[in-house]
Scaffold this motif. Structure first.
Motif, mmCIF file in Angstrom:
data_model
loop_
_atom_site.group_PDB
_atom_site.id
_atom_site.type_symbol
_atom_site.label_atom_id
_atom_site.label_comp_id
_atom_site.label_asym_id
_atom_site.label_seq_id
_atom_site.Cartn_x
_atom_site.Cartn_y
_atom_site.Cartn_z
ATOM 1 N N GLY A 186 -13.923 0.611 9.182
ATOM 2 C CA GLY A 186 -14.344 0.686 7.787
ATOM 3 C C GLY A 186 -14.081 2.016 7.121
ATOM 4 N N LEU A 187 -13.215 2.849 7.706
ATOM 5 C CA LEU A 187 -12.887 4.154 7.125
ATOM 6 C C LEU A 187 -11.752 3.991 6.118
ATOM 7 C CD1 LEU A 187 -12.884 6.305 10.400
ATOM 8 C CD2 LEU A 187 -14.742 6.051 8.747
ATOM 9 N N ILE A 188 -11.987 4.367 4.881
ATOM 10 C CA ILE A 188 -10.965 4.237 3.835
ATOM 11 C C ILE A 188 -10.087 5.479 3.858
ATOM 12 C CG2 ILE A 188 -10.534 3.944 1.376
ATOM 13 C CD1 ILE A 188 -13.148 2.499 1.133
ATOM 14 N N ASN A 189 -8.895 5.331 4.380
ATOM 15 C CA ASN A 189 -7.952 6.430 4.535
ATOM 16 C C ASN A 189 -6.782 6.226 3.580
ATOM 17 O OD1 ASN A 189 -6.162 8.396 5.343
ATOM 18 N ND2 ASN A 189 -5.832 7.570 7.388
ATOM 19 N N PHE A 190 -6.725 7.044 2.521
ATOM 20 C CA PHE A 190 -5.620 6.990 1.571
ATOM 21 C C PHE A 190 -4.584 8.087 1.836
ATOM 22 C CE2 PHE A 190 -7.927 4.706 -2.180
ATOM 23 C CZ PHE A 190 -7.878 3.536 -1.451
ATOM 24 N N GLY A 191 -4.718 8.762 2.971
ATOM 25 C CA GLY A 191 -3.775 9.837 3.289
ATOM 26 C C GLY A 191 -3.031 9.604 4.588
ATOM 27 N N HIS A 192 -2.844 8.344 4.958
ATOM 28 C CA HIS A 192 -2.213 8.011 6.243
ATOM 29 C C HIS A 192 -0.810 8.595 6.354
ATOM 30 C CE1 HIS A 192 -2.777 5.903 9.921
ATOM 31 N NE2 HIS A 192 -1.779 5.052 9.747
ATOM 32 N N VAL A 193 -0.121 8.702 5.238
ATOM 33 C CA VAL A 193 1.245 9.229 5.262
ATOM 34 C C VAL A 193 1.269 10.698 5.672
ATOM 35 C CG1 VAL A 193 1.298 9.953 2.829
ATOM 36 C CG2 VAL A 193 3.414 9.284 3.968
ATOM 37 N N GLY A 194 0.149 11.412 5.516
ATOM 38 C CA GLY A 194 0.102 12.806 5.944
ATOM 39 C C GLY A 194 0.298 12.938 7.450
ATOM 40 N N PHE A 195 -0.337 12.069 8.231
ATOM 41 C CA PHE A 195 -0.160 12.084 9.682
ATOM 42 C C PHE A 195 1.253 11.638 10.057
ATOM 43 C CE2 PHE A 195 -4.743 10.970 9.045
ATOM 44 C CZ PHE A 195 -5.250 12.216 9.396
ATOM 45 N N PHE A 196 1.773 10.687 9.313
ATOM 46 C CA PHE A 196 3.156 10.238 9.491
ATOM 47 C C PHE A 196 4.118 11.412 9.300
ATOM 48 C CE2 PHE A 196 7.034 8.575 7.429
ATOM 49 C CZ PHE A 196 7.462 7.637 8.358
ATOM 50 N N ALA A 197 3.897 12.205 8.259
ATOM 51 C CA ALA A 197 4.753 13.360 7.972
ATOM 52 C C ALA A 197 4.648 14.415 9.067
ATOM 53 C CB ALA A 197 4.374 13.961 6.617
ATOM 54 N N LEU A 198 3.438 14.682 9.534
ATOM 55 C CA LEU A 198 3.255 15.668 10.600
ATOM 56 C C LEU A 198 4.026 15.268 11.849
ATOM 57 C CD1 LEU A 198 -0.566 16.432 10.253
ATOM 58 C CD2 LEU A 198 1.293 18.070 9.967
ATOM 59 N N GLY A 199 3.916 14.004 12.226
ATOM 60 C CA GLY A 199 4.629 13.536 13.405
ATOM 61 C C GLY A 199 6.133 13.597 13.237
ATOM 62 N N ALA A 200 6.607 13.232 12.051
ATOM 63 C CA ALA A 200 8.048 13.225 11.790
ATOM 64 C C ALA A 200 8.628 14.631 11.894
ATOM 65 C CB ALA A 200 8.321 12.633 10.409
ATOM 66 N N TYR A 201 8.022 15.582 11.205
ATOM 67 C CA TYR A 201 8.564 16.946 11.204
ATOM 68 C C TYR A 201 8.345 17.637 12.543
ATOM 69 C CZ TYR A 201 9.967 17.182 6.319
ATOM 70 O OH TYR A 201 10.627 16.996 5.134
ATOM 71 N N ALA A 202 7.236 17.373 13.211
ATOM 72 C CA ALA A 202 6.984 18.003 14.508
ATOM 73 C C ALA A 202 8.047 17.591 15.524
ATOM 74 C CB ALA A 202 5.593 17.630 15.009
ATOM 75 N N SER A 203 8.290 16.296 15.638
ATOM 76 C CA SER A 203 9.277 15.825 16.602
ATOM 77 C C SER A 203 10.684 16.269 16.227
ATOM 78 C CB SER A 203 9.208 14.300 16.696
ATOM 79 O OG SER A 203 10.053 13.828 17.725
ATOM 80 N N ALA A 204 11.000 16.221 14.927
ATOM 81 C CA ALA A 204 12.335 16.633 14.482
ATOM 82 C C ALA A 204 12.595 18.104 14.793
ATOM 83 C CB ALA A 204 12.476 16.379 12.985
ATOM 84 N N LEU A 205 11.646 18.971 14.485
ATOM 85 C CA LEU A 205 11.831 20.406 14.700
ATOM 86 C C LEU A 205 11.921 20.751 16.179
ATOM 87 C CD1 LEU A 205 9.379 21.751 11.962
ATOM 88 C CD2 LEU A 205 11.874 21.979 11.965
ATOM 89 N N LEU A 206 11.105 20.088 16.990
ATOM 90 C CA LEU A 206 11.119 20.389 18.420
ATOM 91 C C LEU A 206 12.416 19.929 19.077
ATOM 92 C CD1 LEU A 206 7.440 19.550 19.425
ATOM 93 C CD2 LEU A 206 8.509 21.793 19.310
ATOM 94 N N THR A 207 12.922 18.766 18.703
ATOM 95 C CA THR A 207 14.180 18.292 19.291
ATOM 96 C C THR A 207 15.372 19.091 18.765
ATOM 97 O OG1 THR A 207 14.225 16.530 17.620
ATOM 98 C CG2 THR A 207 13.383 15.965 19.795
#
Length: 294
Positions: free
Chosen positions: A30-51
């Motif tokens: 029941g948690l209303i999360n309107f910022g889910h894309v923020g975690f998506f962005a963190l994962g995308a840039y973290a993996s991209a930069l590390l590789t």
């Protein structure tokens, strides 16, 4: 044509992972999360930069999940005690802060110019083989995530998170701590979103701030509503239907040959919004709803 269908299936799988994470937040807890894309962005840039720095893909994927989950911890501690509407505002603000940081820190992320040249796994298999192998990876990770969320929901902890959703006051009266439950759920859902971001980054091989706008969160909410909140099979189905709607709306341009590209984008959004309205009107609990009155 076959390669196009494989590409659609890969994007659908990425949206499925995102929706599974959001369903864990809202559908089960029941948690209303309107910022889910923020975690998506963190994962995308973290993996991209590390590789790009030379680390293996497995390390990039693991870091994507870990960083997204760790960032969710302080955000959860700050916002989890807020009422639903305030939590929605805080999470939306969080995603915009992440996007602004990505835009401003050009030395690290490339800013508005974007981050090109992100490596893709299975490059040695050739173009066709790499596509099929990547689809297999996306399907396998979806299967693991589905199993994780399913087992979590069926466990005693799963009964706790559903109790938080249905009657938090009763849960507190039984001596349970809903805050700790919410934070753990927030972190797990964020980790799934981070993994989806990593898969997206290595498939598209290019990242820019325009790819992590709040509209992405709206699409994920749409997939969850279409499929049915609180049902894992429903949200996976909803993600597939969402991608079909998004891709199918591209061909609407053939019906309006004189329309400009900018105007066509608005028409596509109107069609997507109309589909959502129709689903809410005729299937308010989704295609595979859980039957729970919210």
């Amino acid at each position: 044509m076959l390669s196009y269908l494989v590409a659609i299936a890969i994007i659908g799988g990425i949206y499925s992972l995102l929706t599974l994470g959001l369903n864990l937040h809202y559908g089960f807890t029941g948690l209303i999360n309107f910022g889910h894309v923020g975690f998506f962005a963190l994962g995308a840039y973290a993996s991209a930069l590390l590789t790009l720095a030379g680390l293996p893909f497995a390390a990039g994927f693991a870091a994507a999940m870990l960083i997204a989950a760790l960032v969710a911890l302080p955000l959860g501690l700050l916002a989890i005690r807020l009422r639903d509407d305030y939590l929605a505002i805080v999470t939306l603000g969080f995603s915009e802060i992440i996007r602004i940081v990505i835009t401003s820190e050009e030395w690290l992320t490339g800013g508005v110019q974007g981050l090109p040249g992100i490596p893709r796994p299975f490059g040695g298999l050739g173009v066709g083989g790499a596509e099929y192998a990547y689809l297999g990876l996306v399907v396998a990770l979806n299967g693991l995530a589905f199993l994780l969320v399913h087992r979590l929901a069926a466990s005693p902890f799963g009964r706790l998170i559903k109790a938080v959703r249905d009657n938090e006051v009763a849960l507190v009266s039984l001596g349970k701590d809903p805050v700790g439950v919410k934070i753990r759920v927030f972190m797990i859902g964020a980790g799934l979103a981070g993994l989806a971001g990593a898969l997206y980054a290595h498939y598209i091989t290019y990242l820019s701030p325009e790819q992590v706008i709040p509209l992405v969160t709206f699409y994920v909410w749409m997939a969850m509503i279409i499929g049915g909140t609180g049902r894992n099979a429903g949200v996976v189905l909803g993600a597939g239907i969402l991608v079909l709607i998004l891709e199918g709306s591209r061909f609407v341009r053939d019906l309006f040959p004189g329309v400009l590209d900018t105007e066509m984008a608005s028409i596509r959004l109107a069609i997507i919004g109309l589909c959502l309205v129709l689903f809410v009107l005729f299937r308010p609990r989704g295609l595979i709803g859980d039957g729970v009155e919210r």
